[in-house]
Design a protein around this motif. Structure first.
Motif, PDB file in Angstrom:
ATOM      1  N   GLN B 302       0.829  -1.204   0.000  1.00  0.00           N
ATOM      2  CA  GLN B 302       0.000   0.000   0.000  1.00  0.00           C
ATOM      3  C   GLN B 302       0.864   1.254   0.000  1.00  0.00           C
ATOM      4  OE1 GLN B 302      -2.283   2.211   2.076  1.00  0.00           O
ATOM      5  NE2 GLN B 302      -3.860   2.011   0.483  1.00  0.00           N
ATOM      6  N   SER B 303       2.019   1.152   0.696  1.00  0.00           N
ATOM      7  CA  SER B 303       2.891   2.336   0.716  1.00  0.00           C
ATOM      8  C   SER B 303       3.515   2.561  -0.668  1.00  0.00           C
ATOM      9  CB  SER B 303       3.968   2.185   1.793  1.00  0.00           C
ATOM     10  OG  SER B 303       4.888   1.177   1.402  1.00  0.00           O
ATOM     11  N   ILE B 304       3.683   1.463  -1.428  1.00  0.00           N
ATOM     12  CA  ILE B 304       4.234   1.611  -2.778  1.00  0.00           C
ATOM     13  C   ILE B 304       3.169   2.087  -3.775  1.00  0.00           C
ATOM     14  CG2 ILE B 304       5.515   0.445  -4.650  1.00  0.00           C
ATOM     15  CD1 ILE B 304       6.396  -1.631  -2.556  1.00  0.00           C
ATOM     16  N   PHE B 305       1.942   1.552  -3.629  1.00  0.00           N
ATOM     17  CA  PHE B 305       0.866   1.863  -4.588  1.00  0.00           C
ATOM     18  C   PHE B 305      -0.344   2.478  -3.871  1.00  0.00           C
ATOM     19  CE2 PHE B 305       3.129  -2.003  -5.934  1.00  0.00           C
ATOM     20  CZ  PHE B 305       3.619  -1.619  -7.167  1.00  0.00           C
ATOM     21  N   PRO B 306      -0.157   3.622  -3.261  1.00  0.00           N
ATOM     22  CA  PRO B 306      -1.226   4.146  -2.396  1.00  0.00           C
ATOM     23  C   PRO B 306      -2.530   4.420  -3.129  1.00  0.00           C
ATOM     24  CG  PRO B 306       0.470   5.799  -2.766  1.00  0.00           C
ATOM     25  CD  PRO B 306       0.994   4.526  -3.333  1.00  0.00           C
ATOM     26  N   ASP B 307      -2.462   4.767  -4.413  1.00  0.00           N
ATOM     27  CA  ASP B 307      -3.708   5.106  -5.117  1.00  0.00           C
ATOM     28  C   ASP B 307      -4.287   3.926  -5.877  1.00  0.00           C
ATOM     29  OD1 ASP B 307      -3.389   7.729  -4.289  1.00  0.00           O
ATOM     30  OD2 ASP B 307      -2.032   8.115  -5.989  1.00  0.00           O
ATOM     31  N   PHE B 308      -3.509   2.835  -5.943  1.00  0.00           N
ATOM     32  CA  PHE B 308      -3.932   1.718  -6.790  1.00  0.00           C
ATOM     33  C   PHE B 308      -4.436   0.549  -5.937  1.00  0.00           C
ATOM     34  CE2 PHE B 308      -2.727  -1.792  -9.896  1.00  0.00           C
ATOM     35  CZ  PHE B 308      -3.772  -1.517 -10.768  1.00  0.00           C
ATOM     36  N   LEU B 309      -3.753   0.300  -4.854  1.00  0.00           N
ATOM     37  CA  LEU B 309      -4.159  -0.772  -3.938  1.00  0.00           C
ATOM     38  C   LEU B 309      -4.912  -0.099  -2.798  1.00  0.00           C
ATOM     39  CD1 LEU B 309      -3.655  -3.890  -3.566  1.00  0.00           C
ATOM     40  CD2 LEU B 309      -1.901  -3.223  -1.918  1.00  0.00           C
ATOM     41  N   VAL B 310      -6.240  -0.200  -2.839  1.00  0.00           N
ATOM     42  CA  VAL B 310      -7.017   0.715  -1.996  1.00  0.00           C
ATOM     43  C   VAL B 310      -7.685   0.069  -0.792  1.00  0.00           C
ATOM     44  CG1 VAL B 310      -7.457   2.343  -3.858  1.00  0.00           C
ATOM     45  CG2 VAL B 310      -9.041   0.419  -3.486  1.00  0.00           C
ATOM     46  N   GLY B 311      -7.552  -1.241  -0.647  1.00  0.00           N
ATOM     47  CA  GLY B 311      -8.229  -1.808   0.519  1.00  0.00           C
ATOM     48  C   GLY B 311      -7.883  -3.256   0.749  1.00  0.00           C
ATOM     49  N   PHE B 312      -8.523  -3.822   1.738  1.00  0.00           N
ATOM     50  CA  PHE B 312      -8.158  -5.135   2.265  1.00  0.00           C
ATOM     51  C   PHE B 312      -9.426  -5.954   2.455  1.00  0.00           C
ATOM     52  CE2 PHE B 312      -6.723  -8.075   5.620  1.00  0.00           C
ATOM     53  CZ  PHE B 312      -5.444  -8.414   5.185  1.00  0.00           C
ATOM     54  N   ASP B 313      -9.293  -7.258   2.239  1.00  0.00           N
ATOM     55  CA  ASP B 313     -10.449  -8.152   2.450  1.00  0.00           C
ATOM     56  C   ASP B 313      -9.955  -9.557   2.758  1.00  0.00           C
ATOM     57  OD1 ASP B 313     -13.028  -9.174   2.571  1.00  0.00           O
ATOM     58  OD2 ASP B 313     -13.323  -9.237   0.398  1.00  0.00           O
ATOM     59  N   LEU B 314     -10.850 -10.359   3.323  1.00  0.00           N
ATOM     60  CA  LEU B 314     -10.578 -11.768   3.591  1.00  0.00           C
ATOM     61  C   LEU B 314     -11.516 -12.598   2.728  1.00  0.00           C
ATOM     62  CD1 LEU B 314      -9.819 -10.131   6.243  1.00  0.00           C
ATOM     63  CD2 LEU B 314     -10.080 -12.309   7.427  1.00  0.00           C
ATOM     64  N   VAL B 315     -10.982 -13.665   2.096  1.00  0.00           N
ATOM     65  CA  VAL B 315     -11.810 -14.452   1.176  1.00  0.00           C
ATOM     66  C   VAL B 315     -11.723 -15.955   1.472  1.00  0.00           C
ATOM     67  CG1 VAL B 315     -11.648 -12.739  -0.681  1.00  0.00           C
ATOM     68  CG2 VAL B 315      -9.945 -14.572  -0.526  1.00  0.00           C
ATOM     69  N   GLY B 316     -12.591 -16.702   0.788  1.00  0.00           N
ATOM     70  CA  GLY B 316     -12.700 -18.152   1.006  1.00  0.00           C
ATOM     71  C   GLY B 316     -14.061 -18.468   1.578  1.00  0.00           C
ATOM     72  N   GLN B 317     -14.477 -19.753   1.516  1.00  0.00           N
ATOM     73  CA  GLN B 317     -15.837 -20.096   1.969  1.00  0.00           C
ATOM     74  C   GLN B 317     -16.064 -19.594   3.386  1.00  0.00           C
ATOM     75  OE1 GLN B 317     -16.987 -24.297   1.827  1.00  0.00           O
ATOM     76  NE2 GLN B 317     -19.117 -23.797   2.273  1.00  0.00           N
ATOM     77  N   GLU B 318     -17.008 -18.672   3.512  1.00  0.00           N
ATOM     78  CA  GLU B 318     -17.174 -17.993   4.790  1.00  0.00           C
ATOM     79  C   GLU B 318     -17.681 -18.949   5.875  1.00  0.00           C
ATOM     80  OE1 GLU B 318     -19.392 -14.377   4.172  1.00  0.00           O
ATOM     81  OE2 GLU B 318     -19.219 -13.894   6.306  1.00  0.00           O
ATOM     82  N   ASP B 319     -18.619 -19.829   5.492  1.00  0.00           N
ATOM     83  CA  ASP B 319     -19.154 -20.764   6.485  1.00  0.00           C
ATOM     84  C   ASP B 319     -18.052 -21.592   7.130  1.00  0.00           C
ATOM     85  OD1 ASP B 319     -21.867 -20.217   6.590  1.00  0.00           O
ATOM     86  OD2 ASP B 319     -22.389 -21.587   4.964  1.00  0.00           O
ATOM     87  N   LYS B 320     -17.108 -22.041   6.281  1.00  0.00           N
ATOM     88  CA  LYS B 320     -16.069 -22.938   6.783  1.00  0.00           C
ATOM     89  C   LYS B 320     -14.856 -22.188   7.315  1.00  0.00           C
ATOM     90  CE  LYS B 320     -18.202 -26.802   5.758  1.00  0.00           C
ATOM     91  NZ  LYS B 320     -17.984 -27.705   4.635  1.00  0.00           N
ATOM     92  N   GLY B 321     -14.711 -20.932   6.929  1.00  0.00           N
ATOM     93  CA  GLY B 321     -13.511 -20.192   7.308  1.00  0.00           C
ATOM     94  C   GLY B 321     -13.586 -19.695   8.739  1.00  0.00           C
ATOM     95  N   LYS B 322     -12.504 -19.088   9.165  1.00  0.00           N
ATOM     96  CA  LYS B 322     -12.514 -18.488  10.501  1.00  0.00           C
ATOM     97  C   LYS B 322     -13.404 -17.255  10.505  1.00  0.00           C
ATOM     98  CE  LYS B 322      -7.985 -19.747  12.157  1.00  0.00           C
ATOM     99  NZ  LYS B 322      -6.696 -19.237  12.581  1.00  0.00           N
ATOM    100  N   PRO B 323     -14.147 -17.056  11.595  1.00  0.00           N
ATOM    101  CA  PRO B 323     -14.907 -15.802  11.676  1.00  0.00           C
ATOM    102  C   PRO B 323     -13.970 -14.604  11.811  1.00  0.00           C
ATOM    103  CG  PRO B 323     -15.126 -17.074  13.709  1.00  0.00           C
ATOM    104  CD  PRO B 323     -14.372 -17.936  12.745  1.00  0.00           C
TER     105      PRO B 323
END
Lengths: 501, 501
Positions: B302-323
């Motif tokens: 993010q520090s390298i690409f502040p305007d291009f990489l704009v956020g964060f998320d967690l993915v994968g089957q939500e039911d089976k994944g960690k809350p």
């Protein structure tokens, strides 16, 4: 203050001032308290029963989560039934006093197994085929009376001449039972299942109005409710004339009288059963003249049986039927004190005549709403229902079998409960889909519609709601509450004595 | 005043004072105004286009009502697709500027047909089989790098040696396409479809990170969006190292840089396309140490690409994944200005860890919610989402294919729109289910989620919402609105010139 939504107080708390955990807990508790049963307090015995119940409930849900093939809460009833029959939660629900069932059609109320094993063995039952190729069962000889286009055959004789009488009976049962192991294939559309469903009324109804059958059938109806720990029912009846073996016919009034007498006799034999009352149900597709006749007939019958025939409704496939709006001028002829229990919003269409029926039902001042599946898409109407305390008669299994919803966890009843919108759990037509009594619908209510962590508070509310939103008089309600409290207390004892689990 | 519900004024009007008709009309109008787009006013040209659109929409709905077997609005996408492809409504939607797509995973964004016809014909593609029996595609020679347990085969050679290369390609496509004519049989449970779905990422991802493939694939991604009249995307990317034919590898930073360069080049070529930005997406099942690493990596990128990489998320089957709750301590290491676009509530479970993710997402101050399918059961959270204007990223087809809902008319998005809760229409993983671009999801949004009588107001709101709730800066948003208004006006002209219908 009947706001549907709490404000966002808890979520606006700054994390710095109260901390993440506290804010989180505040919202979770607020949602728990908001829902149906959220503010009921349990006695210490009830709390123990709740703990026990929750062990079983969470166990079965966890099993279903691990193994989606065995997750009854998410499965079609026809696939889930063997699992439900083995479930400890279900045994608990069967023995739990469930109060009243307020949405149940008489011609589809009795288990098909009983109809085959008893009614179809009565001397004189005939079968014929109508122009659409549907079997019709009757005890009446004159073909023109019931739309047959084929010859009659004696059911008893057909059975005798069949290779395998047990197989004959199985096939006979299929005439008025939608069960199939593959509902997703056999009923690919709502039209497919509704055609068979509607046809089943044509197959069976005339046979039921044969006087000896009528008595036996409705007695069995009361037995099945009583045995499932239901104590009262408001039965939607499509009234027809009765007939007997000698060919005599009796007017609809006689049908009401028969039900009244059966009911009185049943209640005498079972003092813990409060009995039934009737809702006069007419076909929603009728033209204006016919609807005016229906209204006149209702007025007459209501004046004869003012405490027994308590309300009016329109029935038949709502999507295909006339909207309420087209029947308004006839409905306005009803006495102003008539209680309307109107089917409305039994649909997946949005802003079609079917779901707009919800608006007309409210403008017509309906006492309760039948189904209200689409209410969830009408926030203003949903608010009105809550404010005015108009109960929604939920029929989970019916909505699933008749193709509105597949995974019952998507049933809008979940949201009504989340918002404490008045709901009662009903069974609609259990005889036509292999159910019996009200416990199967309660199973889905607590396993699929209610949140995972909901237990006895919700169940108790649902049972007591069924009295609260019934058409019983104030005095009758007092009696009903007393009786329900008594059976509830006995049930709690029984659980604690280890007689349920 | 951010109340979700209007009061019941209209319904409390006594029928005597205003008359049935007036009260009825008042409620209908109030609900229309309450919903998404309800208060937009259309220009006279837009009103003409709306009339035209509504003729086609109502025509197709009426056809679907008459013939349930052809009712695309109610059918599974795999069955409905041929109907949708012939639909005039769909052709309208394809040409309509749809604004931005804000929920789209890069590895599943490109149509499988392109992947077969282009990427799999690149020299050097290998196929092998992993321990689970899944095919894995790669251009890398070292087996240990991508979990293969079998020998490699050259795809080109396999194809050449096959009896029928076209059939070979069909079978190859099935490795990363869930299509089946009988989804109800092939995917009886959520687990069945998720297993195949998850596996498809394993099959394809490594091949995509081969530098020449990476460039071609993401170029095609931009093409498909652009051709579908989408002008901007926020792409969830699971970043991996790149590699080339000589065996060299390049760090994740290089992958970001490649995307940035492709994007710049594409935008230069297509001045009406605004480009993409990235959301850094990591596996939700990671342990705490790994999650801290992910966070550190994100901070660096993010520090390298502040305007291009704009956020964060967690993915994968939500039911089976960690809350989310279990990941909070790692997530708190994110800079306080990090924008979170969190998957939450992609589930049919109620009050399980998956839907409680919604609460944690809100407490973590998420900018948008991914899916939010279960939000509808959480009235307090729903209110918070509306009050705080947190957009819900709806993925109708994804939710259907991945087994949350069968009949799309039951999708909770209908209720979010009824309440004007901020929503954006997204496509999630179109390449894995035979879709392309965003128009198929828009088709369900307007035909199944929106009320029958909803037209251009809703469509325009959805398009403009996608800019409003994007992560564009204020200045970029001004540019985006201008561009959208320009394309919108040109589209309206085109319709009026008879070039669309």
């Amino acid at each position: 203050q009947a706001r549907l939504y709490l404000n966002t107080y808890a979520l606006n708390l700054s994390l710095i001032s109260v901390g993440y955990e506290k804010a989180r807990q505040a919202v979770l508790s607020a949602e728990e308290q908001l829902m149906t049963g959220g503010r009921i307090s349990l006695s210490s015995d009830e709390a123990k029963v709740d703990d026990l119940f929750m062990q079983y409930k969470l166990g079965e849900l966890a099993q279903g989560f691990r193994n989606a093939e065995q997750n009854a809460a998410a499965m079609h009833f026809f696939k889930a039934k063997p699992l439900i029959d083995r479930s400890a939660v279900f045994r608990f629900l069967q023995q739990m006093p469930k109060g009243a069932v307020l949405h149940l059609h008489n011609s589809a109320a009795v288990s098909s197994k009983w109809v085959v094993q008893n009614m179809s063995y009565m001397p004189g039952m005939l079968r014929c085929t109508d122009a659409q190729g549907r079997s019709r069962l009757t005890f009446r000889r004159a073909a023109k009376q019931h739309g047959c286009s084929s010859q009659y055959v004696q059911v008893a004789e057909e059975r005798r001449n069949s290779i395998d009488p047990a197989l004959y009976d199985e096939n006979l049962e299929r005439l008025f039972n939608l069960y199939t192991p593959v509902p997703e294939l056999e009923y690919p559309t709502i039209t497919a299942v509704w055609n068979r469903f509607q046809g089943m009324f044509d197959t069976l109804t005339e046979a039921i109005y044969y006087l000896p059958a009528f008595r036996a059938y409705h007695w069995q109806l009361l037995e099945e409710l009583f045995n499932d720990n239901v104590m009262y029912a408001e039965l939607r009846v499509g009234l027809h004339e009765l007939y007997d073996a000698s060919g005599r016919t009796f007017p609809k009034e006689q049908a009401v009288r028969e039900l009244l007498q059966l009911n009185e006799k049943f209640v005498r034999l079972h003092p813990n059963f409060l009995g039934i009352k009737l809702i006069h149900a007419v076909w929603r597709g009728a033209d204006e003249q016919k609807m005016r006749q229906n209204v006149a007939e209702f007025k007459l019958l209501q004046s004869i049986f003012p405490d027994f025939l308590v309300g009016f409704d329109l029935v038949g496939q709502e999507d295909k039927g006339k909207p309420l709006y087209e029947q308004i001028s006839a409905l306005k002829e009803l006495p102003s004190n008539t209680r309307l229990f109107l089917h409305a919003g039994e649909t997946n269409w949005y802003s079609a005549s079917t779901d707009i029926n919800l608006l007309d039902a409210l403008l017509l001042n309906a006492t309760r709403i039948g189904h209200g599946f689409a209410l969830v898409k009408h926030p203003i109407l949903m608010n009105a229902v809550k404010t005015r305390q108009i109960a929604v008669e939920l029929n989970p299994i019916s909505n699933q079998v008749l193709h509105l919803v597949w995974d019952m966890r998507n049933h809008p009843g979940a949201q009504y409960m989340a918002l404490d919108i008045p709901v009662v759990i009903c069974n609609d037509d259990p005889g036509f889909w292999n159910a019996k009594g009200l416990s199967y619908d309660f199973y889905y209510a607590i396993m699929s519609l209610a949140p995972n962590n909901a237990g006895l508070r919700v169940l108790k509310s649902l049972a007591f709601n069924s009295v609260r939103y019934s058409a019983l008089t104030e005095m009758e309600k007092q009696k009903a509450y007393k009786l329900l409290e008594y059976s509830w207390a006995r049930f709690i004892e029984k659980v604690l004595q280890g007689k349920v689990f």
